[in-house]
Every structure is written in structure tokens, then in C-alpha cells.
Design a protein around this motif. Sequence first.
Motif, PDB file in Angstrom:
ATOM      1  N   VAL A  19      26.466  47.179  39.254  1.00 30.13           N
ATOM      2  CA  VAL A  19      27.218  48.488  38.996  1.00 30.13           C
ATOM      3  C   VAL A  19      28.320  49.140  39.516  1.00 30.13           C
ATOM      4  CG1 VAL A  19      26.328  51.651  38.821  1.00 30.13           C
ATOM      5  CG2 VAL A  19      24.949  49.191  37.488  1.00 30.13           C
ATOM      6  N   GLU A  20      28.737  48.627  40.306  1.00 29.79           N
ATOM      7  CA  GLU A  20      29.802  49.302  41.848  1.00 29.79           C
ATOM      8  C   GLU A  20      30.445  48.402  40.655  1.00 29.79           C
ATOM      9  OE1 GLU A  20      32.309  51.298  44.087  1.00 29.79           O
ATOM     10  OE2 GLU A  20      30.010  51.984  43.707  1.00 29.79           O
ATOM     11  N   VAL A  21      30.920  46.667  40.406  1.00 29.85           N
ATOM     12  CA  VAL A  21      32.072  46.140  40.138  1.00 29.85           C
ATOM     13  C   VAL A  21      32.191  46.936  38.580  1.00 29.85           C
ATOM     14  CG1 VAL A  21      32.339  43.824  39.454  1.00 29.85           C
ATOM     15  CG2 VAL A  21      31.672  44.218  41.467  1.00 29.85           C
ATOM     16  N   ALA A  22      31.023  46.558  37.950  1.00 25.22           N
ATOM     17  CA  ALA A  22      31.158  47.384  36.409  1.00 25.22           C
ATOM     18  C   ALA A  22      32.311  48.895  36.200  1.00 25.22           C
ATOM     19  CB  ALA A  22      29.880  47.636  35.826  1.00 25.22           C
ATOM     20  N   ASN A  23      32.024  49.071  37.568  1.00 22.26           N
ATOM     21  CA  ASN A  23      32.588  51.171  37.321  1.00 22.26           C
ATOM     22  C   ASN A  23      34.310  50.893  37.644  1.00 22.26           C
ATOM     23  OD1 ASN A  23      32.702  53.493  36.678  1.00 22.26           O
ATOM     24  ND2 ASN A  23      32.982  53.342  39.066  1.00 22.26           N
ATOM     25  N   ALA A  24      34.288  49.778  38.853  1.00 21.70           N
ATOM     26  CA  ALA A  24      35.757  49.669  38.735  1.00 21.70           C
ATOM     27  C   ALA A  24      36.273  48.441  37.435  1.00 21.70           C
ATOM     28  CB  ALA A  24      35.545  48.345  40.421  1.00 21.70           C
ATOM     29  N   LEU A  25      35.869  47.806  37.225  1.00 24.54           N
ATOM     30  CA  LEU A  25      36.619  47.340  35.423  1.00 24.54           C
ATOM     31  C   LEU A  25      36.805  48.502  35.156  1.00 24.54           C
ATOM     32  CD1 LEU A  25      34.804  44.102  36.328  1.00 24.54           C
ATOM     33  CD2 LEU A  25      36.369  43.855  36.721  1.00 24.54           C
ATOM     34  N   LEU A  26      35.722  49.443  34.948  1.00 21.43           N
ATOM     35  CA  LEU A  26      35.671  50.302  33.602  1.00 21.43           C
ATOM     36  C   LEU A  26      37.609  51.248  34.290  1.00 21.43           C
ATOM     37  CD1 LEU A  26      34.758  52.228  31.014  1.00 21.43           C
ATOM     38  CD2 LEU A  26      33.426  53.403  32.425  1.00 21.43           C
ATOM     39  N   VAL A  27      37.498  51.815  35.718  1.00 21.67           N
ATOM     40  CA  VAL A  27      38.627  51.985  35.643  1.00 21.67           C
ATOM     41  C   VAL A  27      39.875  51.522  35.487  1.00 21.67           C
ATOM     42  CG1 VAL A  27      39.608  53.180  38.035  1.00 21.67           C
ATOM     43  CG2 VAL A  27      36.844  53.872  37.346  1.00 21.67           C
ATOM     44  N   ALA A  28      39.742  50.477  35.431  1.00 18.83           N
ATOM     45  CA  ALA A  28      41.469  49.547  36.091  1.00 18.83           C
ATOM     46  C   ALA A  28      41.680  49.494  34.252  1.00 18.83           C
ATOM     47  CB  ALA A  28      40.503  47.669  36.300  1.00 18.83           C
ATOM     48  N   SER A  29      39.907  49.310  32.935  1.00 18.97           N
ATOM     49  CA  SER A  29      40.941  49.687  32.035  1.00 18.97           C
ATOM     50  C   SER A  29      40.963  50.730  31.470  1.00 18.97           C
ATOM     51  CB  SER A  29      39.747  49.546  31.159  1.00 18.97           C
ATOM     52  OG  SER A  29      39.506  49.281  29.803  1.00 18.97           O
ATOM     53  N   GLU A  70      39.766  43.966  26.507  1.00 15.63           N
ATOM     54  CA  GLU A  70      39.005  43.656  26.005  1.00 15.63           C
ATOM     55  C   GLU A  70      38.605  42.429  27.563  1.00 15.63           C
ATOM     56  OE1 GLU A  70      39.950  38.662  23.898  1.00 15.63           O
ATOM     57  OE2 GLU A  70      41.146  40.425  23.664  1.00 15.63           O
ATOM     58  N   THR A  71      39.658  42.741  28.242  1.00 18.92           N
ATOM     59  CA  THR A  71      39.420  42.099  29.400  1.00 18.92           C
ATOM     60  C   THR A  71      38.339  42.839  30.128  1.00 18.92           C
ATOM     61  OG1 THR A  71      41.504  41.000  29.972  1.00 18.92           O
ATOM     62  CG2 THR A  71      40.047  41.785  31.717  1.00 18.92           C
ATOM     63  N   TYR A  72      38.054  43.669  29.969  1.00 14.29           N
ATOM     64  CA  TYR A  72      36.850  44.719  31.077  1.00 14.29           C
ATOM     65  C   TYR A  72      35.665  44.250  30.227  1.00 14.29           C
ATOM     66  CZ  TYR A  72      33.802  48.732  31.172  1.00 14.29           C
ATOM     67  OH  TYR A  72      32.516  49.689  31.049  1.00 14.29           O
ATOM     68  N   ALA A  92      35.013  40.652  31.546  1.00 13.70           N
ATOM     69  CA  ALA A  92      34.489  40.659  32.866  1.00 13.70           C
ATOM     70  C   ALA A  92      33.854  40.799  33.080  1.00 13.70           C
ATOM     71  CB  ALA A  92      35.768  41.448  33.220  1.00 13.70           C
ATOM     72  N   VAL A  93      33.002  42.589  32.719  1.00 12.03           N
ATOM     73  CA  VAL A  93      31.179  42.730  32.519  1.00 12.03           C
ATOM     74  C   VAL A  93      30.671  41.968  32.303  1.00 12.03           C
ATOM     75  CG1 VAL A  93      29.833  44.783  32.440  1.00 12.03           C
ATOM     76  CG2 VAL A  93      32.504  45.834  32.613  1.00 12.03           C
ATOM     77  N   GLY A  94      30.510  41.183  31.503  1.00 14.39           N
ATOM     78  CA  GLY A  94      29.581  40.838  30.788  1.00 14.39           C
ATOM     79  C   GLY A  94      29.687  39.409  31.598  1.00 14.39           C
ATOM     80  N   SER A  95      30.529  38.605  32.689  1.00 20.51           N
ATOM     81  CA  SER A  95      29.950  37.857  33.162  1.00 20.51           C
ATOM     82  C   SER A  95      29.495  37.988  34.547  1.00 20.51           C
ATOM     83  CB  SER A  95      32.238  37.263  33.255  1.00 20.51           C
ATOM     84  OG  SER A  95      32.419  36.674  32.239  1.00 20.51           O
TER      85      SER A  95
END
Length: 116
Positions: A2-12, A20-22, A25-28
Motif C-alpha cells: 500500500v505504501e508503494v502504491a501510494n507513493a506511485l499515486l503521488v508521483a502520478s 499509465e505508468t502508475y 507499476a501498481v499492477g506489477s
Amino acid sequence: MVEVANALLVASRRERISEETYRQAVGSLFELALTIQPLEQYWELALKMAVDYQRSIYDAAYLALAASRNVKLVTGDRRLFNAVGAHLPWIVWIEETISKICRAAFFPLQWGVRHG
């Protein structure tokens, strides 16, 4: 995760990565073979580190896990790094790690890495 997914969301949201990258990445994340570490195993050390370094229990849980496993903790949290970096040599600022990875990728023979 969840922490990584949230960091990716913030980056997006900050347009550092595309939506799309977000999503990719979350799917991966779910394809990774991650092991969940229960905090109960590290609770006492986490409490001690929270007090000793005046950090939140949230931060101290990561510190305690890394200390207990005898591994480096790579962080992008500048406040955490500044607070404990001088005391804990195994905490590493993320830009140092990325820089080393990039140098190894672009100059593999210099770093003893062979491709192919």
C-alpha cells in the motif's frame, strides 16, 4: 504494498510519471514475491528506536525491521534520513542508491557487472 502504491499515486498526481505508468507499476506490485513481516516480531525494538531517535512508531517499524534483518534501509524520506543517518550507517538515501544503479547500468565493466 500500500505504501508503494501510494507513493506511485503521488508521483502520478505530481506528473512525475504518467497515469499509465502508475497503473502498470501498481499492477506489477502483485507479481512480486513479497514477504509480509509482522510487527510483533520487532515491536520492542521499534518502540526503543522511536524513543531513542524521536521518530514515529511508523518510521521506527521500518528501522527495527532493517536492523533486525541486518539489511540496508533505502529511504526517500528526507526527515527520517536526516534524523538517523548519522547514527545508523545502514540507512541509505535513495538518490545514492539510484545513482549507483545507473552507473552500473551505463558503465558495467567499471563496476564489475557483465551483460550478455
